[in-house]
Design an enzyme around this catalytic site. Structure first.
Site, mmCIF file in Angstrom:
data_model
loop_
_atom_site.group_PDB
_atom_site.id
_atom_site.type_symbol
_atom_site.label_atom_id
_atom_site.label_comp_id
_atom_site.label_asym_id
_atom_site.label_seq_id
_atom_site.Cartn_x
_atom_site.Cartn_y
_atom_site.Cartn_z
ATOM 1 N N LYS A 80 0.849 -1.203 0.000
ATOM 2 C CA LYS A 80 0.000 0.000 0.000
ATOM 3 C C LYS A 80 0.882 1.250 0.000
ATOM 4 C CE LYS A 80 -3.314 2.498 3.006
ATOM 5 N NZ LYS A 80 -4.188 2.423 4.189
ATOM 6 N N ASP A 102 -2.780 9.994 4.104
ATOM 7 C CA ASP A 102 -4.172 9.579 4.269
ATOM 8 C C ASP A 102 -4.892 10.546 5.214
ATOM 9 O OD1 ASP A 102 -6.581 8.319 4.473
ATOM 10 O OD2 ASP A 102 -5.841 6.584 5.612
ATOM 11 N N LYS A 121 -10.364 12.375 8.711
ATOM 12 C CA LYS A 121 -9.874 11.889 10.009
ATOM 13 C C LYS A 121 -9.865 13.035 11.024
ATOM 14 C CE LYS A 121 -6.719 8.252 8.420
ATOM 15 N NZ LYS A 121 -7.429 7.129 9.081
ATOM 16 N N ASP A 181 1.431 6.095 5.673
ATOM 17 C CA ASP A 181 0.484 5.179 5.064
ATOM 18 C C ASP A 181 1.010 4.532 3.776
ATOM 19 O OD1 ASP A 181 -1.888 3.940 5.693
ATOM 20 O OD2 ASP A 181 -3.150 5.334 4.572
ATOM 21 N N ASP A 218 -12.319 6.829 3.955
ATOM 22 C CA ASP A 218 -11.107 6.547 4.733
ATOM 23 C C ASP A 218 -10.689 5.083 4.625
ATOM 24 O OD1 ASP A 218 -8.964 7.096 6.322
ATOM 25 O OD2 ASP A 218 -10.097 7.300 8.195
ATOM 26 N N GLU A 276 -9.539 3.570 2.150
ATOM 27 C CA GLU A 276 -8.978 3.734 0.803
ATOM 28 C C GLU A 276 -7.902 2.708 0.467
ATOM 29 O OE1 GLU A 276 -7.812 5.195 3.386
ATOM 30 O OE2 GLU A 276 -5.668 4.849 3.091
ATOM 31 N N ARG A 284 -7.705 -0.544 0.920
ATOM 32 C CA ARG A 284 -8.205 -1.744 0.262
ATOM 33 C C ARG A 284 -8.585 -1.457 -1.186
ATOM 34 N NH1 ARG A 284 -12.648 -2.205 4.837
ATOM 35 N NH2 ARG A 284 -10.908 -1.221 5.923
HETATM 36 N N1 BES Z 1 -4.367 4.168 7.027
HETATM 37 C C1 BES Z 1 -5.507 3.874 7.806
HETATM 38 C C2 BES Z 1 -5.237 2.840 8.896
HETATM 39 C C3 BES Z 1 -4.263 3.210 9.981
HETATM 40 C C4 BES Z 1 -4.738 3.700 11.190
HETATM 41 C C5 BES Z 1 -2.918 3.032 9.831
HETATM 42 C C6 BES Z 1 -3.865 4.001 12.201
HETATM 43 C C7 BES Z 1 -2.039 3.352 10.843
HETATM 44 C C8 BES Z 1 -2.521 3.838 12.042
HETATM 45 C C9 BES Z 1 -6.612 3.333 6.911
HETATM 46 O O1 BES Z 1 -6.653 3.848 5.637
HETATM 47 C C10 BES Z 1 -7.897 3.677 7.557
HETATM 48 O O2 BES Z 1 -8.175 4.820 7.689
HETATM 49 N N2 BES Z 1 -8.667 2.665 7.939
HETATM 50 C C11 BES Z 1 -9.931 2.870 8.549
HETATM 51 C C12 BES Z 1 -10.891 1.861 7.997
HETATM 52 C C13 BES Z 1 -12.313 2.091 8.376
HETATM 53 C C14 BES Z 1 -12.802 3.394 7.778
HETATM 54 C C15 BES Z 1 -13.152 0.950 7.893
HETATM 55 C C16 BES Z 1 -9.777 2.732 10.051
HETATM 56 O O3 BES Z 1 -9.002 1.870 10.478
HETATM 57 O O4 BES Z 1 -10.404 3.491 10.774
HETATM 58 ZN ZN ZN Z 2 -4.907 4.511 4.901
HETATM 59 MN MN MN Z 3 -7.760 5.640 5.550
#
Ligand code: BES
Ligand code: ZN
Ligand code: MN
Length: 500
Positions: free
Chosen positions: A263, A268, A275, A286, A345, A347, A349
């Site tokens: 990835k 992000d 966020k 990210d 968010d 993104e 996947r």
């Molecule tokens: N990049 C984030 C995940 C992340 C969170 C990485 C904290 C490192 C530290 C990812 O893109 C994300 O935002 N995931 C969401 C998914 C949700 C919206 C289903 C999450 O984990 O909140």
């Molecule tokens: Zn992310």
């Molecule tokens: Mn995200």
């Protein structure tokens, strides 16, 4: 930092500082006892008074005042002898670097590996700990803030006959750690520098240097390929997306490759599903999965591992610009599946699903993706384990073994079909985010739908890519996680002649 190897007797070799490994409650262990005698009982006094007792990752620095060949001794605790492991030795070597840096010392000799008996795996572990522990990212520190760190560590081996093997191991260790450091540097770079285009330039540069084929796919070609999921994520940013494609052929012509997908979200923000402001600056990390892929492919090529390898890094920036994709949007991924966007968010996947589908053209022997994918993984495993899921137990087992060997440990989560219910959409084949429960697994389940029928595994490094406090050989900040793990896995592939 430089790592060197020299033949020398630790008691006779002059050096500014000699780094010595000490076991708990063993002031009379071979080298330690001899140094204690030379120093008139100074070491045993430390043990007796409880000021230094050999506890893991404790250290003591003392001057020898002419009573030993080294000007100083840096005693580093290894813990109990019976509990010594390569990971502990790696940590002790990292601890030594923190202590040397703290004291402003520029060079040292190390015999940490000898405490463990001096074998090859110990030497390798010590080299890794020294090199990785010395890391700091100070590119953007100007003036006196940047006093540099330790410049050089020389590993002492007792006999001339050990030298060739030790030099080879140190060389391999250096190559491996340079891959980790490449990944750390890329992650540490601020997102206004490390854009998708920057990552692609870096990949081309590194690939050119080490005989790796590298091609960069741009927007037009993604459009022609129907990579709507990847393109959707990039829409809100003025930075155009890239798909970095690395190919290294070290194996037989007909051998199917291992394909690594990382990835590469260079920042992000969450997009329209923005966020919270606290800690958002960390979302420059990210692209740590992409950085790990670039690091691992580089190391594999430099070590000339006899494997065929492909690295794919879908890179984009997730911002809420005026053209951004929105909750409720529908995209058709390259695989032909329709995805309802319910959260911009989620993104990672989306960029991964198109890359995983693209990977199918290589007919991978094993397909492995690595991503800072879910905050839920940080909640579940913290920073001490990477999450792993997959559709093949042999592959998962091989990765877990590589995790134990490399010190980058994995913990498996289930990917049962039932979890698919979380991702059901009313209008499309699936939606891109489930509810609050099982967030790491539902993300893994989503990816599984695009991973094809071959062996596939997914690594969630959200908790392991960034170190909050600093550990002995993982200084605060980017860890470069994944490089050592993937290289160790590939070593196993090379040894067995097949993936998994
Ligand atoms: N990049 C984030 C995940 C992340 C969170 C990485 C904290 C490192 C530290 C990812 O893109 C994300 O935002 N995931 C969401 C998914 C949700 C919206 C289903 C999450 O984990 O909140
Ligand atoms: Zn992310
Ligand atoms: Mn995200």
């Amino acid at each position: 930092m430089e790592i060197k190897v020299n033949v020398g007797d630790p008691l006779k070799e002059p050096s500014p500082t000699l780094v010595v490994g000490c076991f708990e409650q063993e002031p009379a262990a071979p080298l330690v006892g001899e140094l204690d005698q030379a120093l008139g009982g100074c070491l045993s006094a430390l043990y007796r008074e409880g000021e230094f007792t050999g506890k893991l990752n404790k250290s003591a620095l003392l001057h020898t005042l002419g009573r030993a060949a080294a000007e100083r001794l840096l005693l580093v605790g290894l813990g109990k002898r019976g509990e010594l492991s390569r990971e502990r030795l790696r940590q002790a070597a990292g601890t030594a670097m923190q202590a040397l840096r703290g004291a402003g010392l520029k060079s040292a000799c190390s015999v940490l590996h000898l405490a463990a008996g001096g074998g090859e795996e110990w030497l390798r572990a010590a080299v890794e700990g020294h090199l990785l522990g010395a890391y700091s990212f100070d590119r953007y520190k100007t003036g006196s803030d940047n006093n540099g760190g330790v410049a050089e560590v020389t590993i002492l081996v007792p006999a001339e006959s050990d030298l060739a093997a030790a030099e080879r191991l140190a060389g391999e260790g250096r190559t491996l750690c340079e891959g980790v450091i490449l990944a750390r540097d890329l992650v540490a770079q601020p997102a206004n520098v490390a854009t998708p285009a920057f990552l692609a330039e870096k990949a081309l540069e590194v690939a050119g240097r080490y005989g790796i084929d590298c091609r960069v796919m741009e927007r037009e070609e993604m459009e022609r390929n129907g990579m709507e999921a990847l393109l959707a994520v990039a829409k809100g940013s003025s930075q155009p997306p890239r798909l970095i494609i690395l190919e290294y052929r070290g194996g037989g012509e007909k051998e199917r490759p291992t394909v690594l997908v990382g990835k590469g979200i260079t920042f992000d923000s969450g997009g329209i599903s923005l966020k919270p402001r606290e800690g958002m600056e960390k979302m420059k990390n990210d692209m740590a999965g992409g950085a790990a892929v670039l690091g691992a492919v580089t190391v594999a090529a430099r070590l000339r591992l006899p494997v065929n390898l492909v690295g794919l890094v879908p890179a984009a920036e997730n911002l809420p610009g005026g053209r951004a994709y929105k909750p409720g949007d529908l995209v058709t991924a390259m695989a032909g599946k329709t995805v309802e966007i319910v959260n911009t968010d989620a993104e990672g996947r989306l960029v991964l699903c198109d890359a995983l589908h693209y990977a199918q053209r290589y007919r991978p022997a094993a397909l492995i993706d690595i991503a800072t994918l879910t905050g839920a993984c940080v909640v579940a495993l913290g920073s001490f384990a990477t999450g792993v899921m997959g559709n093949d137990q042999g592959l998962v087992r091989a990765l877990k073994r590589a995790g134990e060997e490399s010190g980058e440990r994995l913990w498996e989560l289930p990917l049962w079909d039932e979890y698919g219910e979380l991702m059901r959409s009313d209008i499309a084949d699936l939606k891109n985010a489930g509810g609050p429960s099982a967030g790491t697994i539902s993300a893994g389940w989503f990816l599984k739908q695009f991973a094809g029928k071959g062996k596939w595994a997914h690594l969630d490094i959200a908790g392991t890519a960034w170190e909050e406090k600093g550990r002995p050989y993982l200084p605060k900040g980017a860890t470069g996680v994944g490089v050592r793990l993937l290289v160790e896995y590939l070593r196993g592939v090379a040894d067995s002649g097949k993936s998994a």
